[in-house]
Structure formats: C-alpha cells, structure tokens
Design a protein around this motif. Sequence first.
Motif, PDB file in Angstrom:
ATOM      1  N   GLY A 102       0.840  -1.198   0.000  1.00 41.24           N
ATOM      2  CA  GLY A 102       0.000   0.000   0.000  1.00 41.24           C
ATOM      3  C   GLY A 102       0.874   1.246   0.000  1.00 41.24           C
ATOM      4  N   VAL A 103       0.253   2.358  -0.311  1.00 42.89           N
ATOM      5  CA  VAL A 103       0.974   3.632  -0.365  1.00 42.89           C
ATOM      6  C   VAL A 103       1.450   4.024   1.035  1.00 42.89           C
ATOM      7  N   ASN A 104       2.620   4.629   1.113  1.00 45.19           N
ATOM      8  CA  ASN A 104       3.144   5.061   2.415  1.00 45.19           C
ATOM      9  C   ASN A 104       2.162   6.002   3.109  1.00 45.19           C
ATOM     10  N   GLY A 105       2.036   5.809   4.403  1.00 39.81           N
ATOM     11  CA  GLY A 105       1.156   6.681   5.180  1.00 39.81           C
ATOM     12  C   GLY A 105      -0.256   6.138   5.320  1.00 39.81           C
ATOM     13  N   THR A 106      -0.580   5.061   4.607  1.00 37.34           N
ATOM     14  CA  THR A 106      -1.944   4.527   4.697  1.00 37.34           C
ATOM     15  C   THR A 106      -2.152   3.750   5.998  1.00 37.34           C
ATOM     16  N   GLY A 107      -1.050   3.289   6.599  1.00 33.60           N
ATOM     17  CA  GLY A 107      -1.181   2.575   7.874  1.00 33.60           C
ATOM     18  C   GLY A 107      -0.680   1.144   7.838  1.00 33.60           C
ATOM     19  N   LYS A 108       0.219   0.833   6.921  1.00 29.96           N
ATOM     20  CA  LYS A 108       0.718  -0.551   6.806  1.00 29.96           C
ATOM     21  C   LYS A 108       1.392  -1.017   8.099  1.00 29.96           C
ATOM     22  N   THR A 109       2.370  -0.234   8.555  1.00 26.92           N
ATOM     23  CA  THR A 109       3.155  -0.681   9.703  1.00 26.92           C
ATOM     24  C   THR A 109       2.278  -0.794  10.948  1.00 26.92           C
ATOM     25  N   THR A 110       1.434   0.213  11.142  1.00 23.08           N
ATOM     26  CA  THR A 110       0.524   0.190  12.289  1.00 23.08           C
ATOM     27  C   THR A 110      -0.390  -1.033  12.219  1.00 23.08           C
ATOM     28  N   THR A 111      -0.909  -1.306  11.031  1.00 21.32           N
ATOM     29  CA  THR A 111      -1.796  -2.464  10.857  1.00 21.32           C
ATOM     30  C   THR A 111      -1.055  -3.762  11.183  1.00 21.32           C
ATOM     31  N   GLY A 123       1.443  -4.079  13.176  1.00 17.98           N
ATOM     32  CA  GLY A 123       1.613  -4.110  14.625  1.00 17.98           C
ATOM     33  C   GLY A 123       0.375  -4.646  15.323  1.00 17.98           C
ATOM     34  N   LYS A 124      -0.765  -4.117  14.943  1.00 20.57           N
ATOM     35  CA  LYS A 124      -2.016  -4.539  15.580  1.00 20.57           C
ATOM     36  C   LYS A 124      -2.319  -5.998  15.257  1.00 20.57           C
ATOM     37  N   LEU A 125      -2.086  -6.369  13.996  1.00 20.15           N
ATOM     38  CA  LEU A 125      -2.382  -7.732  13.564  1.00 20.15           C
ATOM     39  C   LEU A 125      -1.483  -8.732  14.293  1.00 20.15           C
ATOM     40  N   PHE A 147      13.365   1.711   2.571  1.00 19.96           N
ATOM     41  CA  PHE A 147      13.543   3.058   2.047  1.00 19.96           C
ATOM     42  C   PHE A 147      13.794   4.053   3.178  1.00 19.96           C
ATOM     43  N   ARG A 148      13.068   3.830   4.278  1.00 20.33           N
ATOM     44  CA  ARG A 148      13.244   4.696   5.455  1.00 20.33           C
ATOM     45  C   ARG A 148      13.640   3.820   6.638  1.00 20.33           C
ATOM     46  N   ALA A 149      14.742   4.158   7.285  1.00 15.96           N
ATOM     47  CA  ALA A 149      15.176   3.374   8.448  1.00 15.96           C
ATOM     48  C   ALA A 149      14.115   3.435   9.542  1.00 15.96           C
ATOM     49  N   ASP A 199      12.399   0.654  12.314  1.00 12.06           N
ATOM     50  CA  ASP A 199      12.378   0.902  13.767  1.00 12.06           C
ATOM     51  C   ASP A 199      10.955   0.781  14.304  1.00 12.06           C
ATOM     52  N   GLN A 200      10.039   1.396  13.565  1.00 11.99           N
ATOM     53  CA  GLN A 200       8.625   1.405  13.967  1.00 11.99           C
ATOM     54  C   GLN A 200       8.080  -0.027  14.029  1.00 11.99           C
ATOM     55  N   LEU A 201       8.422  -0.810  13.012  1.00 10.23           N
ATOM     56  CA  LEU A 201       7.949  -2.202  12.965  1.00 10.23           C
ATOM     57  C   LEU A 201       8.549  -3.003  14.127  1.00 10.23           C
ATOM     58  N   THR A 238      -8.139   1.415   6.562  1.00  9.79           N
ATOM     59  CA  THR A 238      -7.742   2.057   7.814  1.00  9.79           C
ATOM     60  C   THR A 238      -8.428   3.402   7.995  1.00  9.79           C
ATOM     61  N   LYS A 239      -8.307   3.933   9.190  1.00 12.40           N
ATOM     62  CA  LYS A 239      -8.770   5.277   9.562  1.00 12.40           C
ATOM     63  C   LYS A 239     -10.285   5.441   9.410  1.00 12.40           C
ATOM     64  N   LEU A 240     -10.984   4.360   9.672  1.00 10.36           N
ATOM     65  CA  LEU A 240     -12.444   4.435   9.653  1.00 10.36           C
ATOM     66  C   LEU A 240     -12.976   5.086  10.927  1.00 10.36           C
ATOM     67  N   ASP A 241     -12.079   5.404  11.857  1.00 13.23           N
ATOM     68  CA  ASP A 241     -12.488   6.057  13.103  1.00 13.23           C
ATOM     69  C   ASP A 241     -12.750   7.541  12.878  1.00 13.23           C
ATOM     70  N   GLY A 242     -12.313   8.070  11.751  1.00 10.51           N
ATOM     71  CA  GLY A 242     -12.515   9.498  11.488  1.00 10.51           C
ATOM     72  C   GLY A 242     -13.878   9.751  10.879  1.00 10.51           C
ATOM     73  N   VAL A 270     -10.529  -3.807   9.254  1.00 11.52           N
ATOM     74  CA  VAL A 270     -10.627  -2.350   9.291  1.00 11.52           C
ATOM     75  C   VAL A 270      -9.819  -1.788  10.458  1.00 11.52           C
ATOM     76  N   GLY A 271      -9.190  -0.644  10.217  1.00 11.94           N
ATOM     77  CA  GLY A 271      -8.446   0.063  11.252  1.00 11.94           C
ATOM     78  C   GLY A 271      -9.335   1.125  11.849  1.00 11.94           C
ATOM     79  N   LEU A 272      -9.415   1.122  13.186  1.00  8.37           N
ATOM     80  CA  LEU A 272     -10.356   2.030  13.851  1.00  8.37           C
ATOM     81  C   LEU A 272      -9.653   2.980  14.807  1.00  8.37           C
ATOM     82  N   GLY A 273      -8.356   3.181  14.614  1.00 10.27           N
ATOM     83  CA  GLY A 273      -7.616   4.088  15.484  1.00 10.27           C
ATOM     84  C   GLY A 273      -6.140   3.750  15.462  1.00 10.27           C
ATOM     85  N   GLU A 274      -5.364   4.537  16.231  1.00  8.45           N
ATOM     86  CA  GLU A 274      -3.908   4.344  16.219  1.00  8.45           C
ATOM     87  C   GLU A 274      -3.434   3.376  17.295  1.00  8.45           C
ATOM     88  N   GLY A 275      -4.348   3.021  18.176  1.00 11.64           N
ATOM     89  CA  GLY A 275      -3.971   2.183  19.318  1.00 11.64           C
ATOM     90  C   GLY A 275      -3.799   0.720  18.939  1.00 11.64           C
TER      91      GLY A 275
END
Length: 306
Positions: free
Chosen positions: A113-122, A124-126, A145-147, A151-153, A258-262, A283-288
Amino acid sequence: LARLRDRLARSGSPLGTRLLAVLSRDHLAEDDWDELEETLLLADVGAGPSGELIDALRTRVRVEGLKDPAQVKTLLRAQLLELVDPTLDRSLHVAPTVAADGTRTPAVLLVVGVNGTGKTTTIGKLTRLLVAEGRSVVLGAADTFRAAAADQLETWGSRVGVPTVRSEREGADPASVAFEAVRTGKQADVDVVVVDTAGRLQNKAGLMDELGKITRVIGKEAPLSEVLLVLDATTGQNGLNQARVFGEVAGVTGIVLTKLDGTAKGGIVVAVQRELGVPVKLVGLGEGPDDLAPFDPEAFVDGLLQ
Ligand code: GDP
C-alpha cells in the motif's frame, strides 16, 4: 462532488442524518431521489454503484407501492448490504502449510500500500492479535527506504515479543530482507511471517519491479498466503486508483481499510471490492494497539445509515 462536500461540510450534518432527513419525507420526489444518490456519492460509494442502487430502489418502491419511509430505509439497507456482499469469505489465511512428512511452512502475509496509509501500524495490531491467538510470528521490514519504518515495525514486534528481520542499511534490497525474514521464520518454525513493504507510487515501474521481485523471492521459500492491500478510508476515491495499481502489481487477496475512526464512511469498500474482486477483510479504527477489527458488513452498512 467537491461542491457537494463543501455543502455538507458547511451544513455540518452527518451523512446518516441527511439520509434520514430525505427518507422521512412523506413522499419521495425526483429531487429527493437525487439527494439520496448524492448522499451515497458523498459516502464514497462511487458513481456506478450509487446510480445502480438508487435505480433498483426506485423500481422496487414503485412496483411494490411503498409509501412508508421506514420501509424504504429497510430496503436501502438491504441493498447496501448486498452491494457490500456479506457472502464473501473474509477470513485471513494464517495457518502454516504442513507437508506429508510433517514439515511445516509458515503462512506468509505480504502487506502492501501507499506510504502513510497505515501498513506498519496495521501489522503491529495484527501481530498482537495473532500472538493473542497463540500463533508464533516473525516480522520482515522490507520497507528499506526509510530506516524509521523498520524501527517502527521493530517497536511493535518487541512489545509482543516477536522478532523483526531487518537490514541496518537504508536502501538495502527489499527482496533480500523479505527472503531473509521468510527463511528465519521457517528455521524458527513459526506459524506466520508478516512482511512490510514500501509503497512509493511516484514510480509505478519501480514499484512494480520491487513488489514483483519480493513476491518471486518469497515464493521460492514459501507460498504467499495473503497479499493485503492497505487503503486509507479518508482518501476516498483516491483509494480506488491505488487499488488499481496494486491490484495489477501484487495479486492482492484482501483489503485492509484504515482510519475508519474518522469522518470517512468508507463507502469506498464497495468500489474497491468491485475493482479488485477481493473482499475487505480488516478495518483500522484508530492508532492504538487494539484498534483493528474484522470487517463486519452489517455493522458497516449500519454505520453508513447512522
Ligand atoms: P505506513 O507508512 O503505511 O506504514 O503507515 P503507518 O503505519 O506509519 O501509519 C501512518 C499514520 O496513520 C500513523 O500516524 C498511524 O498512527 C496512523 N494510522 C494508522 N492506522 C490508523 C487508523 O486505523 N486510524 C487512525 N486514526 N490512524 C491510523
């Protein structure tokens, strides 16, 4: 559509309120039907599906002589549900394959997916969910591409005791990191390997090469169980363009919205499922860490109508 959005933003009225306002009229006039269609467009259901739905609804209302707005709403709900298709198999394939001699190969999930859509966060949650279910997991940070992405993952992984295979070198070959992750997962005999990728859409040919190579290289070690495309619900119809590109490139098997909480209603579900012929699975419902859920068609349609 931009004009409609403006109008809606100014009026401050949520979509459901608008739908209800139209549906509570004693008799639906031509303008009311147009307004209903606009409301679906605003929820990102897409021009084709919205038009077809309203036409079908109008026909039923006429043929059955329905007068009661509550009945019209019930029909609308049923038709929306049909569009979202509650019969699709939305389960995630995360079981390792077991050969006749008992050798296990982990299920490999590739997340694109495109950067910023929530791949890494997803991821993490998964991963948390998989671990909570008692599955063992290895993560692969093929977004080289980005160190910071690795780190985030790694942070998400270490919170639940899951190792991350990564390269210390920014710009390392993503396919070799993916390969290494799958090999590590096999050696450690884990259930699931989840691979994160970079999604730079600016260079479609480059993206295609990169993802093509990643899938080929993984395929040498283990079958790909899922290719999950992560789409940001707040980008509306843009998500559809992304779905087209990634569908072509990566052989997507499921969508994560993702970001269906908005404020996004996520009507894009209908359009992307049609476009790719694969279901929205999560579906992603937040950043937590707990803000990931299986996609529930009934709840989703109720959300649209609220
Ligand atoms: P990536 O570049 O695709 O890996 O995206 P990230 O996982 O780094 O996420 C980008 C931003 O979106 C971060 O600030 C996340 O916290 C946020 N994010 C991810 N998923 C969701 C979600 O479901 N809801 C909300 N509100 N924010 C999210």
